[in-house]
Motif scaffolding. Structure first.
Motif, mmCIF file in Angstrom:
data_model
loop_
_atom_site.group_PDB
_atom_site.id
_atom_site.type_symbol
_atom_site.label_atom_id
_atom_site.label_comp_id
_atom_site.label_asym_id
_atom_site.label_seq_id
_atom_site.Cartn_x
_atom_site.Cartn_y
_atom_site.Cartn_z
ATOM 1 N N VAL A 6 -32.825 -49.363 11.070
ATOM 2 C CA VAL A 6 -33.678 -50.549 11.220
ATOM 3 C C VAL A 6 -33.391 -51.214 12.561
ATOM 4 O O VAL A 6 -32.229 -51.417 12.936
ATOM 5 N N HIS A 7 -34.450 -51.520 13.300
ATOM 6 C CA HIS A 7 -34.301 -52.239 14.566
ATOM 7 C C HIS A 7 -35.026 -53.574 14.451
ATOM 8 O O HIS A 7 -36.193 -53.613 14.096
ATOM 9 N N ILE A 8 -34.294 -54.653 14.737
ATOM 10 C CA ILE A 8 -34.915 -55.975 14.783
ATOM 11 C C ILE A 8 -34.904 -56.440 16.233
ATOM 12 O O ILE A 8 -33.845 -56.468 16.868
ATOM 13 N N ALA A 9 -36.067 -56.767 16.770
ATOM 14 C CA ALA A 9 -36.139 -57.327 18.123
ATOM 15 C C ALA A 9 -36.492 -58.803 17.986
ATOM 16 O O ALA A 9 -37.357 -59.165 17.180
ATOM 17 N N VAL A 10 -35.801 -59.648 18.733
ATOM 18 C CA VAL A 10 -36.120 -61.080 18.698
ATOM 19 C C VAL A 10 -36.548 -61.521 20.090
ATOM 20 O O VAL A 10 -35.986 -61.087 21.088
ATOM 21 N N THR A 11 -37.573 -62.372 20.147
ATOM 22 C CA THR A 11 -38.035 -62.823 21.454
ATOM 23 C C THR A 11 -38.767 -64.152 21.349
ATOM 24 O O THR A 11 -39.248 -64.516 20.272
ATOM 25 N N GLY A 12 -38.826 -64.861 22.462
ATOM 26 C CA GLY A 12 -39.639 -66.064 22.527
ATOM 27 C C GLY A 12 -41.095 -65.672 22.704
ATOM 28 O O GLY A 12 -41.395 -64.631 23.294
ATOM 29 N N ILE A 13 -42.003 -66.524 22.236
ATOM 30 C CA ILE A 13 -43.432 -66.170 22.305
ATOM 31 C C ILE A 13 -43.941 -66.063 23.734
ATOM 32 O O ILE A 13 -44.978 -65.461 23.980
ATOM 33 N N GLU A 14 -43.173 -66.613 24.706
ATOM 34 C CA GLU A 14 -43.681 -66.643 26.084
ATOM 35 C C GLU A 14 -43.494 -65.326 26.829
ATOM 36 O O GLU A 14 -43.980 -65.165 27.939
ATOM 37 N N LYS A 15 -42.817 -64.351 26.200
ATOM 38 C CA LYS A 15 -42.479 -63.127 26.938
ATOM 39 C C LYS A 15 -43.633 -62.126 27.040
ATOM 40 O O LYS A 15 -43.443 -61.006 27.514
ATOM 41 N N VAL A 16 -44.797 -62.494 26.593
ATOM 42 C CA VAL A 16 -45.905 -61.533 26.580
ATOM 43 C C VAL A 16 -46.544 -61.423 27.962
ATOM 44 O O VAL A 16 -46.555 -62.386 28.748
ATOM 45 N N ILE A 17 -46.993 -60.224 28.316
ATOM 46 C CA ILE A 17 -47.810 -60.019 29.521
ATOM 47 C C ILE A 17 -49.057 -59.228 29.118
ATOM 48 O O ILE A 17 -49.056 -58.569 28.083
ATOM 49 N N ALA A 18 -50.092 -59.325 29.938
ATOM 50 C CA ALA A 18 -51.377 -58.785 29.502
ATOM 51 C C ALA A 18 -51.418 -57.252 29.518
ATOM 52 O O ALA A 18 -51.771 -56.618 28.539
ATOM 53 N N ARG A 19 -51.053 -56.668 30.670
ATOM 54 C CA ARG A 19 -51.337 -55.242 30.846
ATOM 55 C C ARG A 19 -50.084 -54.435 31.173
ATOM 56 O O ARG A 19 -49.119 -54.968 31.714
ATOM 57 N N LYS A 58 -37.479 -36.968 15.014
ATOM 58 C CA LYS A 58 -36.239 -36.643 14.306
ATOM 59 C C LYS A 58 -35.246 -37.794 14.344
ATOM 60 O O LYS A 58 -34.220 -37.769 13.681
ATOM 61 N N ASP A 59 -35.506 -38.778 15.209
ATOM 62 C CA ASP A 59 -34.627 -39.943 15.226
ATOM 63 C C ASP A 59 -35.441 -41.193 15.541
ATOM 64 O O ASP A 59 -36.669 -41.141 15.596
ATOM 65 N N GLY A 60 -34.716 -42.294 15.738
ATOM 66 C CA GLY A 60 -35.391 -43.578 15.922
ATOM 67 C C GLY A 60 -35.419 -44.311 14.594
ATOM 68 O O GLY A 60 -35.318 -43.693 13.536
ATOM 69 N N PRO A 61 -35.534 -45.642 14.634
ATOM 70 C CA PRO A 61 -35.500 -46.423 13.400
ATOM 71 C C PRO A 61 -36.753 -46.219 12.558
ATOM 72 O O PRO A 61 -37.846 -46.028 13.089
ATOM 73 N N ASP A 62 -36.575 -46.246 11.219
ATOM 74 C CA ASP A 62 -37.727 -46.152 10.322
ATOM 75 C C ASP A 62 -38.544 -47.433 10.347
ATOM 76 O O ASP A 62 -39.740 -47.424 10.096
ATOM 77 N N GLU A 63 -37.839 -48.543 10.602
ATOM 78 C CA GLU A 63 -38.535 -49.832 10.659
ATOM 79 C C GLU A 63 -38.224 -50.520 11.975
ATOM 80 O O GLU A 63 -37.067 -50.566 12.382
ATOM 81 N N VAL A 64 -39.268 -51.037 12.628
ATOM 82 C CA VAL A 64 -39.053 -51.908 13.778
ATOM 83 C C VAL A 64 -39.674 -53.265 13.452
ATOM 84 O O VAL A 64 -40.848 -53.344 13.096
ATOM 85 N N HIS A 65 -38.840 -54.297 13.501
ATOM 86 C CA HIS A 65 -39.320 -55.654 13.239
ATOM 87 C C HIS A 65 -39.276 -56.445 14.537
ATOM 88 O O HIS A 65 -38.304 -56.353 15.282
ATOM 89 N N LEU A 66 -40.315 -57.211 14.784
ATOM 90 C CA LEU A 66 -40.289 -58.103 15.938
ATOM 91 C C LEU A 66 -40.420 -59.531 15.438
ATOM 92 O O LEU A 66 -41.344 -59.854 14.689
#
Lengths: 218, 476
Positions: free
Chosen positions: B230-243, B279-287
């Motif tokens: 399981v991977h949980i990513a946390v971020t502030g809402i301002e980190k978004v970019i358009a493209r 074959k690898d990587g988390p089954d769940e990614v939460h943001l």
């Protein structure tokens, strides 16, 4: 948390200024990045990678197997993790007796995590491309070459074709059309082995990822 | 007037060795940045472009967040929204409990510091392990990061050696940096192997593709986001970019401004959890998208520029105040000039951090080096004004900054009002200034806090108007 979502978005919408002038950020007035000749591009790539302690071999389609053989011998590797299902992987398997014991990442990570973490000496992956400006290898992990292949073993060897080296990241993204073709679960830009300068701003290599990165160009 | 901040500062100024160490490291970071930009004329254009990208993203924040959310969800990433840090912590806890996870491996994340997720989970019996070398050192010492890019900036190798040896007595004592790093690697490998949940921050979210971009050098961010199920990513809402096209210029500017590197060892672009073939990587990614005051800051056309920040730390490295007092004295998650404008807006001008806009000489170095051209000194001035402003009594005018007007003192306000009146009445003004020059030798030598470390100002022998008249200049 749908309430939170609604509250946040409502607050943001409320605070929008319809009269504010739109911000222009298209590429028309952008500085034109220097475009290098293919040879310069390769030189730039090699120099940049070597500057971050990456071993780069300028090989050819004929010599890369020999170079790889030399790399393995110089380090007395006991085994090499490489997929038999890529074109070059198949060529390595065809010459298996020249190499240390070849291992295939054939099962899910859960089924052999301990072995992957403790008993793999080095791994080989192909590269999706290279970037001259920053000395970067683009990895495009898939079922044949999973993400941990380039992360967990202490030595990572990358095979990169010279004609896939681009001037910069923007160019690589544009020409390979990343936004449209559908990226894999994880795209990795690799620029050197794992490193840290967290203690007294002194660079030390091999902190959590591979201690050595070796790039063989062809 | 003694406040928490002032006593922190007094404390910090006494620690000569730490101060010297801070300066050495900060100077080195500045030199690296300078070397990476020297003679680069295109750099200014790159700044313009990145400033525009960030301004555009913040201007269209709600649309881009919705676009990002729908793309990310289509890719299989589970998106959570949190208005407060408590909500964000509860989401993390809920995920942990659902997976019966007893501990968490953590990559470096300032938003997780903002949430105080370590302490929160600990109170629920879950351990958090910081895996970034600097954060790990800070955690062993039971402290907080003193810099957003170099968390253990305040520790020298001897202190770190003692710390490691104290916690892991089986390790031989060593002051060798490579040995120290290898010890951490060795210890951490087992943890990466065993962890069922990894948590990281996010540098940029790309709305066009639903991609999470994470930059780092050590590989611990990749470990935390790749190896545990399981991977949980946390971020502030301002980190978004358009493209996606916005990413290369920002990455270029971020790493060069932070440490002078052309790029970090790893740029990790996460698009989805493990797919059927993988074959690898988390089954769940939460943001987890954290607001915590950001959407309120976005409501003011001047203050919203605070949200343009890409957390490179250049302003911190160039701030004369940070240089003197270090990171801990600020008492905030984010120190330095950007911290001095961000934290009071989040926590309120009436909170302890409300004093931080005073921690500036307004020299302007921060604005000069900011890669996305945030006018930090102007915002400092604005917040200073907000803190002493006269609040409107009308019903529907909510203060933009919480605690606005809380530092207004009637006497101070009255003095300024009288001064302003004098300045607009020349007869009074001239008489008053003349009086001051005549009393120049009788003014008190002690003038409160001002004269603790300075001499009291002494008026000139004659006023400016008088001097000009003796020079036959009398047309103003």
């Amino acid at each position: 948390m749908n309430d939170a979502r609604k509250a946040i978005l409502d607050r943001l919408r409320l605070s929008q200024y319809p009269d504010s002038t739109p911000v222009k950020c298209d590429d028309q007035n952008d500085p034109v990045d220097p475009v290098l000749w293919p040879d310069e591009r390769i030189d730039c790539f090699i120099n940049r990678m070597r500057a971050v302690r990456t071993e780069v071999h300028d090989a050819s389609h004929d010599s890369w197997l020999d170079i790889l053989h030399g790399v393995c011998q110089a380090r007395s590797l006991n085994n090499l993790l490489v997929s038999p299902h890529t074109r070059r992987g198949a060529m390595i398997y065809a010459a298996a007796r020249r190499f240390p014991a070849l291992k295939n990442y054939s099962q899910s990570i859960e089924d052999w995590k301990s072995e992957l973490f403790t008993a793999v000496d080095a791994a080989v992956t192909s590269a999706y491309g290279g970037i001259a400006e920053t000395g970067t290898v683009i990895l495009w992990p898939d079922a044949r070459e999973p993400r941990t292949l380039s992360l967990v073993p202490p030595i990572h060897i990358v095979l990169l074709e010279k004609n896939r080296i681009y001037n910069n990241l923007a160019e690589a993204m544009r020409i390979q059309n990343w936004a449209m073709i559908g990226m894999p679960s994880n795209v990795i830009l690799l620029s050197g082995p794992s490193k840290s300068a967290d203690i007294e701003q002194t660079m030390t290599y091999g902190v959590h990822g591979p201690k050595e990165l070796i790039v063989i160009l062809m | 007037m003694t406040t928490d901040f002032r006593s922190n500062v007094a404390q910090a100024l006494k620690q000569d060795a730490v101060q010297t160490h801070f300066r050495t490291v900060v100077d080195r970071l500045r030199a690296h940045r300078q070397a990476a930009l020297a003679g680069d004329a295109a750099f200014e254009q790159l700044r313009n472009r990145c400033a525009a990208i960030r301004a555009d993203a913040i201007r269209r924040l709600p649309q881009l967040l919705e676009q990002f959310e729908s793309k990310a969800q289509r890719n299989g990433i589970q998106v959570h929204w949190a208005e407060t840090t408590l909500q964000a912590n509860r989401i993390v806890l809920d995920i942990m409990q659902r997976h019966r996870a007893t501990f968490l491996v953590k990559g470096k994340s300032m938003v997780s510091e903002e949430m105080g997720v370590n302490a929160f989970l600990q109170s629920h019996g879950i351990d958090c392990l910081e895996t970034d070398l600097g954060e790990f050192i800070v955690q062993l010492a039971g402290e907080k990061p003193a810099h957003i890019i170099v968390p253990a900036i305040h520790k020298n190798r001897r202190e770190i050696a003692h710390l490691m040896h104290g916690h892991f007595s089986e390790l031989p004592y060593s002051e060798d940096i490579e040995t120290l790093a290898q010890s951490a690697r060795h210890f951490m490998r087992d943890k990466f192997h065993a962890a069922s949940v990894g948590l990281t921050g996010v540098n940029f979210m790309v709305a066009e593709t639903g991609t999470l971009c994470l930059v780092e050098n050590e590989g611990n961010g990749r470990m935390c986001s790749t190896v545990p199920p399981v991977h949980i990513a946390v971020t502030g809402i301002e980190k978004v970019i358009a493209r996606l096209d916005d990413l290369p210029p920002l990455l270029n500017l971020l790493t060069r401004s932070a440490t002078g590197q052309p790029i970090t060892a790893y740029v990790n672009m996460i698009n989805s959890p493990r797919r059927p073939d993988d074959k690898d990587g988390p089954d769940e990614v939460h943001l987890i998208l954290l607001d915590n005051g950001r959407s309120r800051i976005a409501g003011d056309p001047e203050l919203l520029k605070t949200l343009h920040c890409i957390r490179c730390g250049a302003c911190i490295n160039h701030c004369p105040v940070y240089r003197q007092i270090g990171g801990h004295a600020y008492g905030t998650v984010i120190p330095g000039p950007i911290g001095a404008i961000l934290e009071p807006q989040k926590q309120g001008l009436d909170a302890a951090t409300g004093e931080l806009p005073q921690a500036s000489t307004l020299c302007g170095a921060c604005a000069e080096v900011c890669p996305v051209r945030i006018p930090i000194p102007a915002i400092i001035n604005r917040l200073r004004w907000e803190s002493v402003r006269k609040n409107q009594q009308s019903q529907n005018s909510r203060p933009v900054v919480p605690g606005a007007g809380s530092r207004r003192r009637p006497l101070e306000a009255a003095i300024w009002k009288i001064w302003a009146w004098c300045c607009s009445h020349p007869g009074i003004y001239n008489r008053l200034t003349k009086l001051a020059t005549r009393l120049r030798n009788r003014l008190p030598a002690g003038m409160g806090a001002w004269t603790v470390a300075r001499k009291a100002p002494k008026p000139a022998r004659s006023t400016l108007h008088e001097s000009l008249r003796t020079m036959d200049i009398d047309h103003e």
